[in-house]
Design an enzyme around this catalytic site. Structure first.
Site: not given
Length: 723
Positions: A353, A390
């Site tokens: 993330d 990401e």
């Protein structure tokens, strides 16, 4: 509370020239405890007995080399509750905020027990004045660390697939089984529920090769969510990087979630499904400097990125703090955690993330030569582990899509955005469609990289579900308690004539077709497809595009979908099976209009990838520049077979001419998003006039020669018949 040092508590005697395992390490005689706290003046281990009330004993720890404090405690082991009290200077203007009144979670704790009471004394400062130290003990208001003994790892998977063969399925562990009718009630929403045979079989039947779970590290809700009576359902608010989230255990026993997680992994592995964890190493649940002190903040200021004067957190995550992976020991924490989940917990991959935060240097600048990337690459533990990022954060130059280099797969938001626009009819021509279908070579065709590094997705946990993408033009997030201000307004969606749910059969039929079109586009595009759980069944969040705080039917998988929406599932399954059975549909290499050779090296006069227009010819320059064009044919071939996929986003049908030799000597309808009656036949000769229905994807299996002699015979036959 009392502080002791006796025969039961002794200095850790691990030689300083041997690497020390941080955290709690169980032996037959007792447990070693080690904590890195280089700036502390004293550290106590607090042992907690849970007998109706929390009774604590403080044990002095001894400082060793490199700022590691340690102690060995005889006679305790698995299930023991503990925490640390770290003493040192209270100099908040210099970034030093030590406060021994706060009981801190071990950053290396392998299990965490209990939650947080935001009304309790969980802050290092007094309310309203973060420069004045709090003097109230926090033990009754904070989570506790749990000693966990080593146990065997899960059943290993027989073979970890390359990304080119993978179909990633992003899901929330709890939400996937919370309403599953074949999972026993007491197992729903748990690790055991996810490993239930009915759930595993569903994934196998669908064609999923890897499940990517939203965060399963121990996490806590933020205060503003807690005050509204909601929770951080998604889990992007990590407390412990080694501890599985305890609420997903099923028996309620302290520490049992570790074995429960392993059993789930074994069940998935035995079915050939890999396990990928969405991991949040970019920040923690402690928030900014005015947030709670639960673990790292109270141990050492080096855990987080700070401004140049050291008094404020340097936040590039939007969550209050940013983990400082430029610091060697903090980087070790992250890498130790990753190794643990691979070697001890059986995990096959990670999705990072806000990954750009992890590659910022000491000046907070982004660098792809960061030690984090280099050390991860050098460690053989991760040789066949899937690494997905990401590829952005919210800081300066945080957007790094396409920049991560060999060994790093990336979420491709450019694919997401363009494909949404294409299917709602808001694009200029088909040039970018071809680029995205070809694996986004503008971003990923670099030395050492392949199209499998491009993770193609249209929806994810964050945003509309695919059904909502074709049913709503604005968000409906009022249940989140923020007056509909949260969540993006840039949805690139279309309601196709009615906002929200409707009884209009034509609108509903079109919506289902558009979902199939988008699903087919991400499955047939070169690269690695990622499907969001439930999209294949028409799951809806009723227009909520930011359901992070909704542990409710808004977020849970609905297994009782209507008969109409349930028809999506078998068609998506059939398409995934085609992709699995035909390697040409999942090439691990970028195609460059290269000629296809037979196994004998003979030129078969077709190419690995080309683009076809309605005339049956390769796209011309004027065709590429036609901004009104909505139809594109994608021809893919290898020495054994070929496919021609037609993408038509126009609401009108288009008549195309099927190419003749050398492209194919016949065609078979392999898959379509159209209704059955729209294609009266499944087999077509070359040069046939074929009507491609409006708003459809049509996949044709091309009959092609496999050697030069067959090619010459077929071309001669075509010339003689004039067909």
């Amino acid at each position: 509370m009392h502080r002791v040092m006796s025969d039961y508590y002794s200095e850790d005697t691990t030689p300083v020239d041997q690497p020390q395992r941080l955290g709690a390490e169980v032996t037959p005689e007792g447990t070693h405890f080690r904590l890195w706290a280089p700036k502390a003046s004293a550290v106590d281990l607090t042992l907690i007995d849970r007998n109706g009330s929390l009774r604590q004993r403080d044990v002095s720890m001894t400082r060793g080399s490199k700022g590691v404090w340690s102690v060995f405690v005889n006679g305790i082991g698995h299930g023991q509750l503990y925490g640390f009290r770290v003493d040192g200077p209270w100099q908040p203007h210099q970034g030093l905020r030590f406060n021994r009144n706060l009981l801190l979670v071990d950053p290396y704790a392998r299990a965490v027990f209990g939650g947080v009471d935001y009304d309790g004394p969980i802050y290092d400062h007094v309310p309203g004045d973060r420069w004045q130290m709090s003097t109230t003990d926090s033990i009754d208001s904070v989570p506790l660390s749990v000693v966990v003994e080593d146990t065997p790892p899960p059943t290993p998977i027989a073979r970890r697939r390359p990304m080119s063969e993978s179909v990633v399925y992003e899901t929330h562990l709890k939400g996937f089984t919370r309403r599953h009718p074949r999972v026993p009630q007491h197992m729903r929403g748990t690790y055991a529920g996810m490993g239930h045979p009915a759930v595993v079989q569903y994934l196998v039947d669908l064609g999923v090769t890897a499940v990517e779970f939203l965060p399963l590290h121990s996490f806590l809700p933020e205060r503003f969510v807690w005050e509204k009576g909601l929770t951080n359902y998604w889990g992007y608010s990590t407390l412990g990087f080694f501890a599985p989230h305890a609420d997903y255990g099923s028996r309620g026993e302290i520490g049992e979630e570790v074995l429960a997680f392993k059993n789930m992994v074994s069940a998935l592995h035995e079915a050939g499904i890999e396990v990928i964890l969405d991991v949040v190493y970019n920040h923690t649940c402690e928030g900014g400097s005015d947030g709670p002190t639960l673990s790292m903040r109270g141990i050492d200021p080096g855990y987080y990125r700070l401004t140049h004067h050291g008094t404020e957190d340097y936040d590039v995550t939007g969550c209050g703090n940013s983990l400082n992976t430029d610091h060697r020991t903090v980087r070790r924490l992250v890498l130790d955690s990753l190794r643990y989940w691979v070697t001890e917990m059986g995990v096959d991959g990670f999705r990072f993330d806000l990954a750009t935060t992890l590659i910022r240097d000491g000046q907070h600048h982004v660098t792809h030569h960061h030690a984090f990337k280099e050390e991860l690459k050098a460690d053989p533990v991760f040789d066949d582990i899937k690494i997905i990022v990401e590829p952005w954060d919210i800081g300066p130059f945080g957007y790094q899509v396409g920049g991560w280099g060999p060994g790093w797969a990336e979420w491709n938001d450019k694919f997401r955005d363009f494909i949404r626009e294409y299917w709602r009819g808001a694009t200029h021509g088909v040039q970018e469609l071809a680029t995205r279908l070809a694996g986004s070579p503008d971003l990923f065709d670099r030395e050492g990289r392949g199209p499998q590094d491009c993770v193609n997705f249209i929806t994810a946990h964050d945003g509309f579900t695919m059904r909502d993408l074709v049913s709503y033009e604005v968000k409906y997030n009022r249940p989140n308690g923020e007056n509909n201000r949260d969540g993006t307004d840039n949805n690139r969606s279309s309601n196709h004539g009615a906002e929200g749910e409707t009884d209009d059969p034509q609108i509903n039929a079109l919506r289902r077709r558009q979902v199939l079109n988008m699903m087919a586009t991400q499955v047939l595009a070169v690269g690695t497809p990622m499907i969001t759980a439930g999209d294949e069944r028409g799951r809806t969040q009723h227009g909520n595009n930011n359901a992070y705080c909704q542990d409710s039917e808004i977020s849970w998988m609905d297994w009782s979908a209507s008969d109409e929406w349930a028809t999506l599932h078998p068609r998506v399954r059939d398409l995934l099976r085609l992709r699995s059975r035909h390697p040409v549909l999942r090439s691990p290499e970028f195609a460059h209009h290269n000629e296809i050779l037979s196994r004998r090296g003979e030129n078969l006069h077709r190419v690995d990838l080309t683009w076809i227009d309605a005339s049956g010819s390769e796209m011309s320059t004027p065709a590429w520049h036609d901004g009104s064009r909505r139809l594109l044919g994608m021809y893919q071939s290898d020495e054994n077979e070929a496919f021609l996929a037609w993408f038509n986003s126009s609401e009108h049908a288009v008549t195309v001419t099927l190419p003749g030799m050398p492209w194919a000597y016949g065609y078979h309808l392999a898959w379509t998003s159209a209704d059955d009656h729209e294609y009266p036949s499944k087999d077509f000769p070359p040069h046939e006039k074929l009507v491609i229905p409006g708003r459809t994807v049509t996949l044709l299996h091309c009959l092609v020669p496999r050697d030069h002699h067959e090619l010459l015979d077929l071309m001669q036959m075509e010339r003689e018949t004039g067909s």
